[in-house]
Design an enzyme around this catalytic site. Structure first.
Site, PDB file in Angstrom:
ATOM      1  N   ASN A 121      -5.715   5.883 -11.226  1.00 49.96           N
ATOM      2  CA  ASN A 121      -4.459   6.073 -11.946  1.00 49.96           C
ATOM      3  C   ASN A 121      -3.608   7.184 -11.349  1.00 49.96           C
ATOM      4  O   ASN A 121      -2.416   7.257 -11.610  1.00 49.96           O
ATOM      5  CB  ASN A 121      -4.740   6.406 -13.415  1.00 49.96           C
ATOM      6  CG  ASN A 121      -4.640   5.188 -14.305  1.00 49.96           C
ATOM      7  OD1 ASN A 121      -4.480   4.073 -13.840  1.00 49.96           O
ATOM      8  ND2 ASN A 121      -4.741   5.406 -15.600  1.00 49.96           N
ATOM      9  N   THR A 122      -4.211   8.056 -10.551  1.00 57.16           N
ATOM     10  CA  THR A 122      -3.475   9.205 -10.041  1.00 57.16           C
ATOM     11  C   THR A 122      -2.297   8.774  -9.178  1.00 57.16           C
ATOM     12  O   THR A 122      -1.218   9.367  -9.245  1.00 57.16           O
ATOM     13  CB  THR A 122      -4.410  10.135  -9.243  1.00 57.16           C
ATOM     14  OG1 THR A 122      -5.515  10.494 -10.063  1.00 57.16           O
ATOM     15  CG2 THR A 122      -3.690  11.391  -8.805  1.00 57.16           C
ATOM     16  N   GLY A 160       3.586  12.338 -11.242  1.00 59.91           N
ATOM     17  CA  GLY A 160       3.347  13.543 -10.463  1.00 59.91           C
ATOM     18  C   GLY A 160       3.581  14.837 -11.206  1.00 59.91           C
ATOM     19  O   GLY A 160       3.470  15.921 -10.623  1.00 59.91           O
ATOM     20  N   ASP A 187     -16.330   1.682 -17.381  1.00 66.02           N
ATOM     21  CA  ASP A 187     -17.712   1.531 -16.918  1.00 66.02           C
ATOM     22  C   ASP A 187     -18.422   2.875 -16.795  1.00 66.02           C
ATOM     23  O   ASP A 187     -19.624   2.969 -17.043  1.00 66.02           O
ATOM     24  CB  ASP A 187     -17.794   0.757 -15.597  1.00 66.02           C
ATOM     25  CG  ASP A 187     -16.691   1.104 -14.617  1.00 66.02           C
ATOM     26  OD1 ASP A 187     -15.886   2.013 -14.906  1.00 66.02           O
ATOM     27  OD2 ASP A 187     -16.624   0.463 -13.562  1.00 66.02           O
ATOM     28  N   ARG A 243       4.376  11.229 -27.330  1.00 68.78           N
ATOM     29  CA  ARG A 243       4.305   9.809 -26.988  1.00 68.78           C
ATOM     30  C   ARG A 243       3.872   8.922 -28.147  1.00 68.78           C
ATOM     31  O   ARG A 243       4.322   7.790 -28.280  1.00 68.78           O
ATOM     32  CB  ARG A 243       3.366   9.627 -25.791  1.00 68.78           C
ATOM     33  CG  ARG A 243       3.978  10.131 -24.514  1.00 68.78           C
ATOM     34  CD  ARG A 243       2.997  10.184 -23.374  1.00 68.78           C
ATOM     35  NE  ARG A 243       3.675  10.612 -22.156  1.00 68.78           N
ATOM     36  CZ  ARG A 243       3.049  10.899 -21.027  1.00 68.78           C
ATOM     37  NH1 ARG A 243       1.737  10.828 -20.971  1.00 68.78           N
ATOM     38  NH2 ARG A 243       3.724  11.259 -19.959  1.00 68.78           N
ATOM     39  N   HIS A 246      -3.137   5.818 -21.956  1.00 67.45           N
ATOM     40  CA  HIS A 246      -4.212   6.809 -21.817  1.00 67.45           C
ATOM     41  C   HIS A 246      -5.189   6.643 -22.976  1.00 67.45           C
ATOM     42  O   HIS A 246      -4.783   6.427 -24.110  1.00 67.45           O
ATOM     43  CB  HIS A 246      -3.617   8.222 -21.856  1.00 67.45           C
ATOM     44  CG  HIS A 246      -4.563   9.298 -21.421  1.00 67.45           C
ATOM     45  ND1 HIS A 246      -4.640   9.743 -20.117  1.00 67.45           N
ATOM     46  CD2 HIS A 246      -5.472  10.030 -22.102  1.00 67.45           C
ATOM     47  CE1 HIS A 246      -5.544  10.712 -20.028  1.00 67.45           C
ATOM     48  NE2 HIS A 246      -6.071  10.888 -21.223  1.00 67.45           N
ATOM     49  N   ALA A 264      -2.164  15.251 -18.180  1.00 64.58           N
ATOM     50  CA  ALA A 264      -3.261  14.460 -17.597  1.00 64.58           C
ATOM     51  C   ALA A 264      -3.641  14.990 -16.224  1.00 64.58           C
ATOM     52  O   ALA A 264      -4.817  15.171 -15.902  1.00 64.58           O
ATOM     53  CB  ALA A 264      -2.873  12.985 -17.512  1.00 64.58           C
TER      54      ALA A 264
END
Length: 1005
Positions: free
Chosen positions: A536-537, A542, A776, A835, A942, A986
């Site tokens: 996801n980065t 950024g 997982d 959010r 998220h 995050a």
């Protein structure tokens, strides 16, 4: 010789089946409006009877308002007996036994098919499905009456001439609802512990036996169908099912019938446990259960499948889809002939399939003539000799950022070289496509290449570019797309290695942990299950939150920010929780000095680690499923915010080029404190950290999925993994394992498992997440004994693209510089809200809303270029107009309302105060044509829950004790962000706790 042809005696009755094949009960939705038998039902079942040992007729409702689907069959009153007798007679005339399945849908009953009646169930708990209605809790009298209804149904089945009944205790219908801890929350004799939850199924069975006994029939069959597990939490687990089956067997019945999609299915609750449930069944069965024949179902298309099912341990096989398209399936299977698996589009009448059934089995229907032409065309293309005009040709595909130039060199009969100009494309995500796709084309001399998971757009762009170049060179791209490719050989190799540390996950957290390990002079291997690292980065904006007052003081405060700070300063200490009172006092002391500066005319952006801490801690406040207030773990939040600038300094040391010309605020961040790289998106972090890892001798193994941890004497000493080519890795460690595999935002079933609300929106919502984020790592940790925290908290990103769910499309800009309007053209929320509040307000305003901005917005648009903006205008992602009136027309909102909204908002910017929604940061006005609207809709963004950790990133067990050798960082963990993550937090989380995990595992003895 096959066991299929062998006769079998059923449980306690004197009944026998002439062979081991039964037709599974399948809903054909073709009864009369009142549930009566129609002639087409009779014809359908009669055409499939004969050689099969038994035909199990679809579920018949025992009470008038218990239908789960249209066209349902009924056995709810005596008027149904005549039609049912006609049906039973037609089945038995050809030699098969006729068994009727009986049920009540309970909370799964649809009011549309039940006269608008509200469904009933054991408890008033809605099912986990879209638009599920909360049922009425059944009274004691209703429960007793329902048991009687089942008894009457059995009596009618006997009178109609059926050879048996199958009690439907599966598929989440009423009987299963009484047994399930999810749907049964009663505290009387019908619910509570497992014994009480078993009472209703046993009572139904006992009543059925009484009905049969009243007719003095010794060969009437009573079977029971069950679903072995539920994915709900709480829900039925397999060990509980075995308890129920033992009680049923003690009471006495003739067979047990699994309800599963495949006879070899393993657990849906613990999918990493690969042992088929039928083997667990035999391992756990009691002496009573061992006496009862068991039927297996699912995935049985040919004789070999049926034989395999019997070899697995089933006594009888139940065939569903096979009988739909092959009415004589039993005959063909016993003769070892090939059975049809699809129906031709012209076969409905010949197969005697009613239209309602035909319409829902469209996935099994093919146009044979069209398929034949298709295969003929493929054969023709595969026989074409492909020639090229030698030379070099440049063509284009379309990637993330527009045209992707691809230059291809040809000889007369071969593709010699492929050069992809990826300079304008989103590298990081796309790199594997640029490297692997060309090589696969060259190796196989074919365009029959699969796209790469996680890089589908870029993969297709390369394929399209090469295809277009082939045509320019006089070749035949259609033929090359059909050219057969060599089969990939499956590896049986097992690689065993020892390393100091293994990190699972190649996103920002995993790379930070790995590089920290290397900085500590330890060896490391990073496992990434996707072909591309980054997770996801690389998809982020950024923004990295960290309080840096010395830098931020160079920037003036925006209108509204001082008011926000005054509201904090004026908060009474009596309202502050003890755990953060000292930090609050420190913040108030800082604010006193700040306001003195402001009064002296020194207007600047204030920030501090205490403000970041308190906003993060309180920003995560939400109520849990029991209505209780929750907070994140204060010590985790304190560590995060106090060490945030360390992470910024560390990233800068690693070469990250931060933009020092502005201080950003991410959507839902509450405050301007974000450090943002000059390079678009999160690829800057991934590329720089990856280069350092490789330069310092670290290894990154992609396409390799972690399977389970290696645990010895209670300590994690390594991990087992599997490469996509089948190669197995057994990696033992000297220090331990760091799990950094991300959350579960791309796993709808896991979202549904932990949050009931999610079932209301899951089918209609997209995700911003990488498809790799399926939880997982959480499952691996939980299997090792880790505690989970906050799993029910799932954050939506309010500004997702309505079509794709993607975040970084359209004009994504800091919230102080745009306006949200609803489909009526009106503002409805503070654009700087968190959010969760933004997402909820979006749903309250129709789901899709619009971000409104003007030409000046291009100067602050993040993660995009002018070329991308123009392309997205062409594609309709961004809507452009020369006036607000024209914009209103294009987005179909009232002109007057939109114009009035924008005019009022502009006045708020001028006044430095938003009296409507108290927006804390007012930046640009919306006044300079052209104007832009970007449609937005919430997407999954998220997951706040995950493995519980301490401030050293040690994974904790259910007693709060660290599991030796196991560490975790990033979205795979829970407890930091509680119920809501603030924007920009995050990345600082993954870099800070990634570094902490790397240090902790490095210095473990």
């Amino acid at each position: 010789m096959t066991k299929l042809i062998e006769e079998i005696k059923l449980g306690l009755s004197e009944a026998k089946l002439k062979n081991r094949i039964v037709m599974a009960p399948m809903t054909i939705q073709s009864a009369f409006f009142d549930g009566g038998v129609t002639q087409e039902m009779v014809d359908y079942y009669a055409s499939r009877s004969g050689d099969a040992g038994a035909i199990i007729v679809e579920s018949a409702f025992v009470e008038n308002y218990g239908r789960a689907f249209p066209g349902a069959l009924g056995i709810n009153n005596d008027s149904k007996i005549a039609g049912l007798k006609k049906l039973a007679t037609a089945i038995k005339a050809k030699g098969s036994k006729a068994i009727l399945q009986i049920y009540h849908a309970g909370r799964m009953a649809n009011g549309e098919f039940n006269g608008g009646h509200q469904p009933i169930s054991a408890s008033p708990v809605a099912a986990l499905r879209d638009n599920a209605e909360t049922p009425l809790e059944m009274t004691e009298e209703q429960i007793e009456g329902m048991i009687e209804n089942f008894g009457h149904a059995v009596n009618r089945a006997v009178l109609a001439g059926f050879d048996g009944v199958e009690i439907h205790g599966a598929n989440t219908y009423l009987i299963q609802q009484f047994f399930s801890p999810h749907s049964n929350r009663r505290t009387d004799k019908w619910g509570g512990d497992i014994e009480k939850r078993t009472a209703f199924p046993l009572a139904v069975l006992e009543k059925a036996k009484q009905a049969v006994a009243s007719h003095q029939m010794t060969d009437f069959i009573i079977g029971y169908r069950f679903s072995p597990e539920e994915i709900e939490e709480p829900g039925i687990r397999f060990e509980e099912t075995m308890y129920l089956l033992d009680k049923l067997a003690q009471s006495g019945l003739d067979y047990l019938h699994f309800s599963m999609g495949n006879y070899a299915r393993n657990s849906i609750v613990n999918p990493e446990d690969k042992e088929p449930l039928i083997r667990k069944f035999h391992a756990l069965k009691s002496e009573n259960v061992a006496k009862i024949p068991v039927i297996g179902v699912g995935g049985i298309a040919q004789r070999r499948d049926a034989d395999a099912a019997l070899d697995h341990g089933y006594d009888i096989v139940s065939i569903g889809k096979g009988f739909l398209v092959e009415p004589t399936w039993a005959t063909k299977a016993m003769n070892d002939e090939v059975c049809a698996e699809f129906a031709d589009i012209a076969q409905q009448e010949a197969l005697m399939i009613p239209t309602p059934l035909w319409e829902i089995m469209d996935y099994m229907i093919i146009d044979s003539a069209a398929e034949a032409l298709k295969h003929q065309r493929i054969k023709e293309l595969q026989s074409i000799e492909i020639k090229f005009e030698p030379g070099e040709y440049t063509a284009y595909g379309y990637g993330h950022n527009g045209k992707l130039p691809v230059t291809v060199s040809f000889s007369e009969d071969r593709i010699l070289d492929i050069l992809v100009d990826s300079s304008k494309e989103s590298d990081g995500i796309a790199n594997p496509a640029f490297e692997r796709i060309p090589q696969q084309i060259l190796d196989g001399q074919t365009l029959n290449i699969d796209v790469i998971s996680g890089a589908t757009v870029s993969s297709q762009a390369v394929l399209d570019g090469v295809s277009n170049a082939v045509d320019l060179a006089g070749g035949n791209s259609e033929a090359l797309r059909c050219k057969a490719r060599e089969a990939v050989e499956w590896s049986t190799e097992t690689v065993e290695e020892t390393v100091d540390v293994v990190v699972v996950g190649g996103g920002g957290a995993g790379l930070s942990a790995a590089l920290t390990v290397l900085d500590n002079n330890k060896s490391v291997i990073v496992l990434e299950k996707f072909p591309a690292i980054g997770g996801n980065t690389v998809r982020t904006g950024g923004w990295v939150n960290a309080a840096e007052p010395r830098w931020q003081k160079d920037f003036p405060a925006l209108a509204g920010e001082a008011d926000y700070l005054r509201s904090i300063a004026e908060t009474p200490e009596s309202e502050i929780a003890q755990e953060y009172l000292s930090d609050f006092r420190a913040l108030k002391d800082q604010l006193e000095n700040y306001f003195l500066d402001v009064d002296s005319g020194n207007n600047y952006l204030f920030d501090s680690t205490e403000l970041h801490l308190i906003q993060t801690y309180l920003g995560g406040k939400r109520t849990n499923l029991d209505g209780e207030s929750i907070y994140g773990q204060y010590d985790l939040v304190h560590t995060l915010t106090s060490r945030a600038m360390e992470s910024i300094d560390w990233l800068t040391e690693k070469g990250i080029d931060f933009n020092r010309g502005m201080v950003d605020i991410a959507v839902g961040a509450l405050w301007r404190r974000a450090h943002k790289p000059n390079r678009p998106k999160g690829v800057e972090f991934v590329e720089k950290l990856q280069k350092h890892i490789i330069a310092q001798g670290g290894r990154i193994i992609t396409d390799t999925r972690a399977d389970d941890l290696i645990i010895e004497n209670g300590q994690v000493v390594g991990i087992n993994a599997t490469h996509s080519n089948g190669t197995r890795y057994k990696l033992t460690t000297n220090h331990g394992v760091v799990l950094a595999s991300g959350g579960f935002g791309a796993n709808t079933k896991m979202l549904q498992k932990y949050n009931n609300y999610w079932n209301e929106i899951a089918d209609d919502i997209k995700t911003t997440n990488s498809p790799a984020l399926v939880g997982d790592g959480i499952a691996i940790g939980e299997k090792a004994g880790a505690d989970l925290v906050g799993m029910e908290y799932i954050q939506l990103m309010p500004i997702g693209d309505p079509k794709s769910g993607a975040l970084l499309t359209g004009l994504i800009v800091p919230p102080e510089n745009f306006v949200f309007v609803n489909q009526q053209g009106k503002r409805f929320v503070n654009e700087c809200e968190s959010r969760d509040k933004l997402s909820n307000s979006f749903f309250d305003n129709g789901g899709v809303i619009y971000m409104i901005a003007d030409e000046e917005i291009r100067k602050t648009a993040a993660n995009t270029t002018h070329e991308t903006i123009e392309r997205e205008i062409e594609e309709g992602i961004i809507i452009k107009a020369d006036s607000l009136e024209e914009l209103a027309h294009k987005i179909n909102v009232p002109e007057a309302d939109l114009c009035e909204t924008i005019c009022r908002y502009n006045s708020y910017v001028d006044d430095g105060c938003d009296p409507e929604f108290q927006k804390s940061a007012l930046g640009l006005k919306v006044e300079q044509a052209p104007f832009y609207a970007t449609p937005r809709k919430p997407s999954v963004h998220h997951t706040m829950g995950g493995l519980k950790i301490d401030t050293k990133a040690c994974v904790l067990d259910k007693h709060g004790v660290p599991i030796p050798g196991l560490y975790a960082a990033g979205e795979v963990t829970g407890g930091i962000h509680a119920g809501n993550r603030l924007g920009g937090n995050a990345l600082i989380d993954i870099f800070t706790y990634g570094r902490i995990a790397g240090d902790s595992v490095s210095y473990r003895n």
